[in-house]
Design an enzyme around this catalytic site. Structure first.
Site, PDB file in Angstrom:
ATOM      1  N   ASP A 117      -5.708   3.012   3.401  1.00  0.00           N
ATOM      2  CA  ASP A 117      -5.573   3.252   1.960  1.00  0.00           C
ATOM      3  C   ASP A 117      -4.096   3.193   1.634  1.00  0.00           C
ATOM      4  OD1 ASP A 117      -4.422   6.158   0.916  1.00  0.00           O
ATOM      5  OD2 ASP A 117      -5.034   6.168   3.011  1.00  0.00           O
ATOM      6  N   GLY A 157       0.784  10.995   9.184  1.00  0.00           N
ATOM      7  CA  GLY A 157       2.192  11.245   9.421  1.00  0.00           C
ATOM      8  C   GLY A 157       3.010  10.014   9.732  1.00  0.00           C
ATOM      9  N   ASP A 164      -4.187  19.166   7.146  1.00  0.00           N
ATOM     10  CA  ASP A 164      -3.156  19.071   8.178  1.00  0.00           C
ATOM     11  C   ASP A 164      -1.800  19.282   7.528  1.00  0.00           C
ATOM     12  OD1 ASP A 164      -3.221  16.690   6.708  1.00  0.00           O
ATOM     13  OD2 ASP A 164      -2.329  15.547   8.347  1.00  0.00           O
ATOM     14  N   ASP A 211      -9.063  12.690   0.566  1.00  0.00           N
ATOM     15  CA  ASP A 211      -8.112  13.262   1.502  1.00  0.00           C
ATOM     16  C   ASP A 211      -8.098  14.778   1.340  1.00  0.00           C
ATOM     17  OD1 ASP A 211      -6.666  13.735  -0.802  1.00  0.00           O
ATOM     18  OD2 ASP A 211      -5.139  12.231  -0.389  1.00  0.00           O
ATOM     19  N   SER A 212      -7.319  15.463   2.160  1.00  0.00           N
ATOM     20  CA  SER A 212      -7.393  16.929   2.209  1.00  0.00           C
ATOM     21  C   SER A 212      -6.538  17.608   1.156  1.00  0.00           C
ATOM     22  CB  SER A 212      -6.949  17.420   3.585  1.00  0.00           C
ATOM     23  OG  SER A 212      -5.559  17.199   3.758  1.00  0.00           O
ATOM     24  N   GLY A 213      -5.592  16.885   0.562  1.00  0.00           N
ATOM     25  CA  GLY A 213      -4.644  17.493  -0.365  1.00  0.00           C
ATOM     26  C   GLY A 213      -3.356  17.943   0.288  1.00  0.00           C
ATOM     27  N   GLY A 214      -3.321  17.948   1.606  1.00  0.00           N
ATOM     28  CA  GLY A 214      -2.150  18.466   2.305  1.00  0.00           C
ATOM     29  C   GLY A 214      -0.883  17.678   2.039  1.00  0.00           C
ATOM     30  N   PHE A 215      -0.980  16.350   2.026  1.00  0.00           N
ATOM     31  CA  PHE A 215       0.215  15.541   1.818  1.00  0.00           C
ATOM     32  C   PHE A 215       0.809  15.790   0.441  1.00  0.00           C
ATOM     33  CE2 PHE A 215       2.342  11.699   0.304  1.00  0.00           C
ATOM     34  CZ  PHE A 215       3.269  11.499   1.308  1.00  0.00           C
ATOM     35  N   GLN A 232      -1.566  13.971  14.432  1.00  0.00           N
ATOM     36  CA  GLN A 232      -0.168  14.121  14.040  1.00  0.00           C
ATOM     37  C   GLN A 232       0.706  14.017  15.287  1.00  0.00           C
ATOM     38  OE1 GLN A 232       1.221  14.054  11.193  1.00  0.00           O
ATOM     39  NE2 GLN A 232      -0.459  14.384   9.754  1.00  0.00           N
TER      40      GLN A 232
END
Length: 403
Positions: free
Chosen positions: A294, A244, A170, A116-120, A217
């Site tokens: 996931d 989201g 995101d 994943d991007s790490g954003g969450f 989103q």
């Protein structure tokens, strides 16, 4: 370790170079093999193998599926696991993983990896966040170190890790939220999607057979979800995710958003619902056309004494299991499920023994994979509605003697 020390170490050890693609690399591809209603049966090809969809991806946050050997994860039928950019960028760092040969070699997993991007995690774990058009500045939840995560840096980190499927950066906000806030975050995520794609191509991701997914989103606002999906569909992503959701809203809202969003998404690319969920969430979402999932739920539940079975949930903390000689499910092909008595599992959980967490996590991941396998077979046979109804009935009725 200070940032200055990290920079000095990087200079001493030499530049980190993304790991090379495996020999005979296949380009990323997705084949839609069969549909049954809106349910989809497909196949994803990556440099590290083939993933049958719909697929559930066990979460290997810090280059490990908690309480599991990777060989046991593979034995459950899992063909892809997830790694987390935020955690791996903090430790051991993407640069170190790259110098050690990439994430596949580092964690001894030669099948597909999605990062994943790490954003969450930045939004949910980091301290003192400051978000602007450029990216997010934050302090590590581990040691307070300051970091700057941009769309470009997120993709760079994932390239250094060498993951097969990567995600755009995101902004994910919690629900409920005001429309203006949902719109602002969605529009920012669209602009970050463009920058993420540009960085992915600069790093030769497509030439290595890797994939980058865009993330839809829009919270629980129908027209914002549709706009996000349509605008992302104009960009050349290899797959598209629904983000989201499962962030505080009830299940019926999540399913309503899927009903609204999925028709606006490309049909010839994989669709990934991020961070979901319960077995019922998976069943309902596949029914609506989702291909990938996931969630930490099966591993987290296992560490806390909860087993998922075809009869329903079994809480091994309960004293009723103390004298029960039966396994969780003698018909299961999973050793953790059919070889150990409920009494023994209860004892391990109550005693706080690590083996209890290992066995119940193994059981749970195996059950999730069995559920996905059953859905794939039902779609192939054109009997998904029957499978859906039968599974729902089994969960609703349960097996009182078994529970």
């Amino acid at each position: 370790m200070s940032n200055a020390k990290k920079i000095a170490d990087d200079a001493r050890l030499g530049p980190a170079v993304p790991p090379p693609a495996p020999e005979g690399t296949k380009h990323f591809s997705f084949k839609l093999l069969k549909t049954d209603g809106r349910a989809r049966r497909g196949e994803i090809s990556t440099p590290h193998g083939t993933v049958q969809t719909p697929a559930f991806m066990p979460v290997g946050t810090q280059a490990t599926v908690k309480a599991m050997f990777m060989g046991h994860v593979e034995a459950t039928g899992a063909e892809v696991v997830l790694g987390n950019t935020y955690h791996l960028m903090l430790r051991p760092t993407a640069e170190r993983v790259a110098r050690l040969g990439g994430l596949h070699k580092f964690m001894n997993w030669n099948k597909t990896i999605l990062t994943d991007s790490g954003g969450f995690q930045v939004m949910s774990l980091a301290q003192l966040r400051k978000l602007d058009e450029d990216g997010v500045r934050f302090q590590s939840h581990i040691d307070g170190q300051r970091y700057h995560l941009t769309p470009e840096r997120s993709v760079e980190i994932q390239g250094l890790l060498g993951s097969d499927i990567q995600m755009q950066l995101d902004e994910c906000i919690k629900l409920p939220a005001e429309r203006a806030e949902v719109s602002r975050a969605m529009e920012l995520s669209l602009r970050w999607a463009v920058r993420s794609r540009e960085q992915f191509e600069r790093m030769d991701g497509p030439a290595k057979g890797q994939a980058l997914y865009g993330i839809v989103q829009g919270g629980d606002v129908p027209d914002l979800r549709i706009r996000s999906a349509e605008e992302l569909g104009k960009l050349p992503f290899e797959g598209y995710s629904v983000g989201g959701l499962a962030v505080g809203e009830p299940q019926h809202v999540m399913l309503e958003m899927l009903d609204i969003t999925l028709p606006a998404m490309p049909t010839h690319k994989p669709r990934y619902l991020m961070g979901v969920g319960t077995p019922d969430d998976l069943l309902e979402s596949v029914r609506r056309g989702i291909d990938q999932f996931d969630c930490v739920m099966p591993t987290r539940a296992g560490r806390h004494g909860l087993a998922y079975t075809r009869f329903g949930k079994v809480n091994l903390k309960n004293a009723r299991h103390a004298d029960d000689p039966r396994p969780l499910d003698e018909a299961s092909t999973c050793e953790a499920t059919n070889h150990y008595s409920r009494a023994y599992l209860h004892h391990l959980v109550r005693a706080g023994e690590g083996l209890g967490a290992m066995l119940l996590t193994w059981n749970n991941i195996h059950y999730y994979q069995d559920l996905m396998r059953g859905m794939r077979e039902a779609i192939e046979a054109g009997t998904f509605d029957d499978f859906y109804a039968r599974t729902k009935e089994d969960w609703a009725r349960g097996d009182i003697a078994a529970l």
